[in-house]
Write a protein that holds these residues in place. Structure first.
Motif, short mmCIF file in Angstrom:
data_model
loop_
_atom_site.label_atom_id
_atom_site.label_comp_id
_atom_site.label_asym_id
_atom_site.label_seq_id
_atom_site.Cartn_x
_atom_site.Cartn_y
_atom_site.Cartn_z
N LYS A 1 1.04 -0.98 -0.14
CA LYS A 1 -0.30 0.09 -0.21
C LYS A 1 0.81 1.09 0.11
CE LYS A 1 -0.98 -0.10 5.09
NZ LYS A 1 -0.09 -1.60 5.22
N SER A 2 1.99 0.99 0.25
CA SER A 2 2.84 2.48 0.46
C SER A 2 4.72 1.88 0.06
CB SER A 2 3.02 3.05 2.10
OG SER A 2 3.66 4.10 2.16
N ILE A 3 5.02 2.60 -1.29
CA ILE A 3 6.25 2.32 -1.75
C ILE A 3 7.41 3.44 -1.15
CG2 ILE A 3 7.70 2.16 -3.90
CD1 ILE A 3 5.34 0.61 -4.75
N LEU A 4 8.56 3.42 -0.87
CA LEU A 4 9.20 4.53 -0.95
C LEU A 4 10.56 4.57 -2.20
CD1 LEU A 4 11.02 6.57 0.56
CD2 LEU A 4 12.70 4.91 1.02
N CYS A 5 10.33 4.84 -3.27
CA CYS A 5 10.52 4.89 -4.35
C CYS A 5 11.74 6.16 -5.08
CB CYS A 5 9.83 4.84 -5.11
SG CYS A 5 10.17 4.75 -7.42
N GLY A 6 13.16 5.54 -5.25
CA GLY A 6 13.78 6.93 -5.92
C GLY A 6 14.69 6.74 -7.26
N ILE A 7 15.47 7.12 -7.81
CA ILE A 7 16.41 6.77 -9.04
C ILE A 7 17.55 5.62 -8.15
CG2 ILE A 7 17.84 7.47 -10.30
CD1 ILE A 7 14.81 8.17 -10.82
N ASP A 8 17.88 6.07 -6.97
CA ASP A 8 19.28 5.09 -6.66
C ASP A 8 18.21 5.09 -5.05
OD1 ASP A 8 21.51 4.97 -8.40
OD2 ASP A 8 20.58 7.36 -8.52
N ILE A 9 18.60 3.25 -5.05
CA ILE A 9 17.74 2.87 -3.98
C ILE A 9 19.70 2.10 -2.92
CG2 ILE A 9 16.60 1.53 -2.38
CD1 ILE A 9 14.61 3.96 -2.74
N GLU A 10 20.01 2.78 -2.15
CA GLU A 10 21.48 2.60 -1.72
C GLU A 10 21.20 2.47 0.05
OE1 GLU A 10 24.27 5.37 -3.64
OE2 GLU A 10 24.15 3.99 -5.39
N VAL A 11 22.49 1.86 0.72
CA VAL A 11 22.46 1.93 2.14
C VAL A 11 21.72 3.00 2.69
CG1 VAL A 11 23.28 1.33 4.26
CG2 VAL A 11 23.94 0.32 1.44
N GLY A 12 22.12 4.44 2.38
CA GLY A 12 20.90 5.46 2.74
C GLY A 12 19.68 4.90 2.81
N ASN B 1 25.78 -6.36 -3.49
CA ASN B 1 24.81 -6.22 -2.95
C ASN B 1 24.25 -5.87 -1.77
OD1 ASN B 1 23.00 -8.09 -3.88
ND2 ASN B 1 23.16 -9.98 -2.51
N ARG B 2 25.50 -4.15 -1.60
CA ARG B 2 25.65 -3.57 -0.24
C ARG B 2 24.01 -3.60 0.19
NH1 ARG B 2 29.33 1.59 -0.89
NH2 ARG B 2 28.60 1.51 1.47
N ALA B 3 23.19 -2.12 -0.66
CA ALA B 3 21.87 -2.18 -0.41
C ALA B 3 21.48 -3.38 -0.46
CB ALA B 3 21.38 -1.24 -1.77
N VAL B 4 21.16 -4.23 -0.76
CA VAL B 4 20.39 -5.31 -0.76
C VAL B 4 20.41 -6.31 0.06
CG1 VAL B 4 19.40 -7.70 -1.98
CG2 VAL B 4 20.26 -6.38 -3.41
N ASP B 5 21.78 -6.24 0.98
CA ASP B 5 22.07 -6.91 2.51
C ASP B 5 21.19 -5.75 3.94
OD1 ASP B 5 23.54 -9.02 1.58
OD2 ASP B 5 25.18 -8.26 1.69
N ALA B 6 21.16 -4.96 3.25
CA ALA B 6 21.04 -3.88 3.80
C ALA B 6 19.35 -4.05 3.91
CB ALA B 6 21.30 -1.91 4.17
N ARG C 1 18.19 -6.58 3.15
CA ARG C 1 17.28 -7.91 4.05
C ARG C 1 17.70 -7.77 5.60
NH1 ARG C 1 20.64 -11.02 5.32
NH2 ARG C 1 22.87 -10.10 4.91
N ILE C 2 18.23 -6.90 5.93
CA ILE C 2 18.48 -7.32 7.24
C ILE C 2 17.14 -6.55 8.40
CG2 ILE C 2 20.20 -6.39 9.48
CD1 ILE C 2 22.21 -6.31 7.19
N LEU C 3 17.61 -5.02 7.37
CA LEU C 3 15.82 -4.84 8.04
C LEU C 3 14.65 -5.28 7.43
CD1 LEU C 3 17.77 -1.03 7.65
CD2 LEU C 3 16.79 -2.48 9.99
N ASP C 4 14.49 -6.65 7.24
CA ASP C 4 13.18 -7.03 6.44
C ASP C 4 12.44 -6.33 5.70
OD1 ASP C 4 12.00 -9.10 6.56
OD2 ASP C 4 10.55 -8.98 7.62
N ILE C 5 13.33 -5.13 4.94
CA ILE C 5 12.28 -3.87 3.84
C ILE C 5 12.51 -5.16 2.67
CG2 ILE C 5 11.94 -1.70 3.63
CD1 ILE C 5 13.19 -1.35 5.33
N PRO C 6 11.40 -5.39 1.91
CA PRO C 6 10.85 -6.02 0.59
C PRO C 6 11.36 -4.59 -0.63
CG PRO C 6 9.90 -6.62 1.55
CD PRO C 6 9.87 -5.50 2.61
N PHE C 7 12.74 -5.17 -1.53
CA PHE C 7 13.08 -4.52 -2.30
C PHE C 7 13.26 -5.10 -3.39
CE2 PHE C 7 18.41 -2.75 -2.96
CZ PHE C 7 17.42 -1.47 -4.14
N MET C 8 12.39 -4.06 -4.48
CA MET C 8 12.74 -4.60 -6.22
C MET C 8 13.86 -2.90 -7.56
SD MET C 8 9.30 -4.33 -7.50
CE MET C 8 9.26 -4.31 -9.25
#
Length: 322
Positions: free
Chosen positions: A77-88, A161-166, A168-175
Motif C-alpha cells: 500500500k506504500s512504496i519508497l521510490c527513488g532513482i537510486d536506492i542504496e544503503v542510505g 549486494n550492499r543495499a540488498v543486504d541492508a 534484508r537485515i532490516l526486513d524491507i522488501p526491495f525491487m
C-alpha cells in the motif's frame, strides 16, 4: 466498508514487465524470440548447471529488473521510490517506519544486486534500435557485443549486494525497475518528437523544457543542454537514445550518421562518444540523466497509483502524474 484489493509485490513486478514490453522498441516478435532463446538455453543445460540459471529470464526479457529481496506475495500500500536506492535510502525507509509511516516496498530505478550483474544482458537490444534507424543488424551485433563485454568487465569489481543486504537485515522488501522504465521514457519522447519534427536543435531543447521533470532539472542546472552542435543548426531526424542498459560503443556513431540520423537525444554521453558525434556531425542533446529516469519511472508509477498505492518519492525522483 469494502476492502481495497492491494497489489502484491509480484503483481507490481509483472505489471512493470508488461508495460516495459509494450513500450519496447524491438516489438512483440523480437521479444518472443528473446524469451524462446532463454528457454532453449535453459533446456540445453546439464542438470548440474540448471541451479545457476536465472529462471526469471524465461518470462522477463530484462535482466536488469528484479525483485531483489522479500516475499513476493506481500501486499503493497506504500512504496519508497527513488532513482537510486542504496544503503542510505534503506536506512531512510527504516527511519520512516520508526516514525509510523508505512513502507511496504523499496523501489529503485537503477539496478542493485543481481540486477546490476545482469545489466550487460539488456544491452543487446541496442543493435535492434540502431537497425530500426538504418544500421545493418550484423554490424550492430558486432559493435554491441564488444561493448557488452567491456561493461561486464567494469562491473566485476563492484560490491553489488550492499543495499540488498541492508534491506534484508532490516526486513524491507526491495525491487528495481530499470529497462522497462527506460523503454517508457524513450517511447514517450520519440512519439512526441516524431509528431513535432523540430526544425532546429534549439527547438528540441525548448520542447524538453516544457516537460515538468526537465523544467525543474533546468532550474537546478541539470536540465537539457546541447552537447554537440549549435542551437540554430537544423535538427534533421531526431532519435531518442535512452534505453538498452547504458551507453553504446563509439563505432556506432559513424553508422548512425551514414543512416541519416541528425540529432541524438540522450540521458548522458561520455567524452569518447561525444568526440565521435562531433566528428560525424551528429547533433547531441543531453536531456539529463536523473530527469529522464524520472519521466520513465513516473509513467510506471501512474499505473501503480491507480491501484491505490501511495508513493513517497526520494533520491532524485520528482513525482509527476500524467
Amino acid at each position: 466498508m469494502e476492502r481495497v484489493i492491494l497489489l502484491k509485490i509480484k503483481e507490481i513486478y509483472d505489471l512493470a514487465i508488461k508495460e516495459g514490453m509494450n513500450a519496447d522498441p524491438r516489438g512483440e516478435e523480437e521479444l518472443k524470440r528473446v524469451l524462446e532463446k532463454a528457454k532453449k538455453e535453459y533446456d540445453d543445460l546439464k542438470e548440474t548447471e540448471k541451479e545457476f540459471f536465472d529462471l526469471e529470464k524465461l518470462t522477463n526479457p530484462y535482466s536488469d529488473t528484479r525483485i531483489l529481496i522479500g516475499d513476493s506475495d506481500v501486499e503493497v500500500k506504500s512504496i519508497l521510490c527513488g532513482i537510486d536506492i542504496e544503503v542510505g535510502e534503506v536506512l531512510l525507509a527504516d527511519r520512516l517506519k520508526e516514525k509510523g509511516k508505512d513502507i511496504d516496498l523499496l523501489l529503485a530505478h537503477h539496478p542493485e544486486g543481481k540486477s546490476l550483474t545482469g545489466l550487460p544482458g539488456v544491452m543487446k537490444m541496442q543493435a535492434d534500435i540502431w537497425h530500426r534507424e538504418g544500421v545493418p543488424i550484423n554490424i550492430g551485433d558486432v559493435l554491441i557485443d564488444k561493448r557488452m563485454k567491456e561493461v561486464q568487465r567494469s562491473l566485476m569489481p563492484v560490491n553489488h549486494n550492499r543495499a540488498v543486504d541492508a534491506a534484508r537485515i532490516l526486513d524491507i522488501p526491495f525491487m528495481n525497475i530499470h529497462t522497462p522504465a527506460d523503454n517508457m521514457v524513450t517511447s514517450f519522447l520519440q512519439k512526441q518528437f516524431d509528431e513535432l519534427s523540430p526544425y532546429t536543435v534549439k527547438d528540441v531543447i525548448d520542447f524538453l523544457k516544457k516537460i515538468p521533470e526537465y523544467k525543474e532539472a533546468a532550474k537546478m542546472g541539470a536540465g537539457p543542454m546541447i552537447l554537440v552542435g549549435d542551437g540554430d543548426k537544423r535538427a534533421g531526424r531526431v532519435v531518442v537514445d535512452m534505453t538498452g542498459g547504458t551507453e553504446g560503443p563509439e563505432g556506432v556513431l559513424e553508422k548512425l550518421a551514414d543512416a541519416g540520423v541528425g540529432t541524438i537525444v540522450g540521458m548522458h554521453m561520455g567524452n569518447k562518444l561525444r568526440k565521435k558525434a562531433d566528428e560525424y556531425h551528429i547533433n547531441v542533446v543531453i536531456a539529463g540523466h536523473i530527469a529522464s529516469d524520472a519521466v520513465g519511472l513516473n509513467l510506471l508509477l501512474d499505473k501503480f497509483e491507480k491501484k491505490e498505492i501511495n508513493i513517497t518519492p526520494c533520491s532524485g525522483l520528482m513525482r509527476v502524474s500524467r
